[in-house]
Design a protein around this motif. Structure first.
Motif, mmCIF file in Angstrom:
data_model
loop_
_atom_site.group_PDB
_atom_site.id
_atom_site.type_symbol
_atom_site.label_atom_id
_atom_site.label_comp_id
_atom_site.label_asym_id
_atom_site.label_seq_id
_atom_site.Cartn_x
_atom_site.Cartn_y
_atom_site.Cartn_z
ATOM 1 N N MET A 46 -11.169 -3.735 33.438
ATOM 2 C CA MET A 46 -10.045 -4.441 34.048
ATOM 3 C C MET A 46 -10.037 -5.879 33.554
ATOM 4 N N ALA A 51 -11.386 -7.726 38.211
ATOM 5 C CA ALA A 51 -12.749 -7.230 38.388
ATOM 6 C C ALA A 51 -13.500 -8.079 39.409
ATOM 7 N N CYS A 54 -12.211 -7.095 42.841
ATOM 8 C CA CYS A 54 -12.807 -5.816 43.260
ATOM 9 C C CYS A 54 -14.260 -5.991 43.680
ATOM 10 N N SER A 69 -10.149 -0.074 41.963
ATOM 11 C CA SER A 69 -10.413 0.141 40.538
ATOM 12 C C SER A 69 -10.026 1.555 40.105
ATOM 13 N N MET A 118 -18.530 -3.824 37.365
ATOM 14 C CA MET A 118 -17.117 -4.005 37.001
ATOM 15 C C MET A 118 -16.905 -5.345 36.304
#
Length: 144
Positions: A46, A51, A54, A69, A118
């Motif tokens: 991402m 990210a 998230c 995500s 992530m």
């Protein structure tokens, strides 16, 4: 570290009047490749701000950032699986398991680590495709 006797067996020194030549028979290049499972490969790449968002959601509400995500996969975010359907399902499974195991602390820790992964993937995507930089060691030293 090698003991001094073992090092003497590996390194041979030839002394001339003006220089010392060191020959090392050990291999020059060591490559390490990580092998990841399908859940890790399903983490989407991402944009970095998304990210981070998230990751923060995963810290506050375990599994919610992973759920967000999962939907980025449907919006076209690439994964290492290269298959959006299974990647979406793996992310949904991860989010569900993080929510369910939150009460025994395992899900919360897993969720935090997943958020960190992530962010790491978002920042380092494509680095494994770069040409490696090789360094050559100096083979002789001048002695005054």
């Amino acid at each position: 570290m090698d003991s001094e006797e073992e090092r003497d067996n590996i390194i041979h020194q030839t002394k001339n009047k003006k220089s010392v030549q060191i020959v090392d028979d050990r291999p020059e290049i060591v490559e390490v490749h990580e092998k990841h499972g399908p859940l890790y490969k399903a983490i989407p790449k991402m944009p970095v701000p998304l990210a981070i968002l998230c990751c923060i959601l995963n810290i506050g509400l375990p599994g919610v950032g992973t759920l967000v995500s999962a939907f980025t996969v449907l919006c076209g975010a690439p994964t290492m699986l290269n298959k959006p359907g299974p990647a979406f399902l793996f992310n949904l499974l991860s989010a569900f398991l993080q929510l369910v195991t939150f009460f025994v602390i395992v899900g919360w820790v897993w969720s935090i680590l997943w958020g960190m992964n992530m962010v790491t993937l978002a920042m380092n995507w494509g680095e494994e495709k770069r040409t490696p930089y090789y360094c050559r060691r100096q083979s002789s030293v001048d002695v005054p």
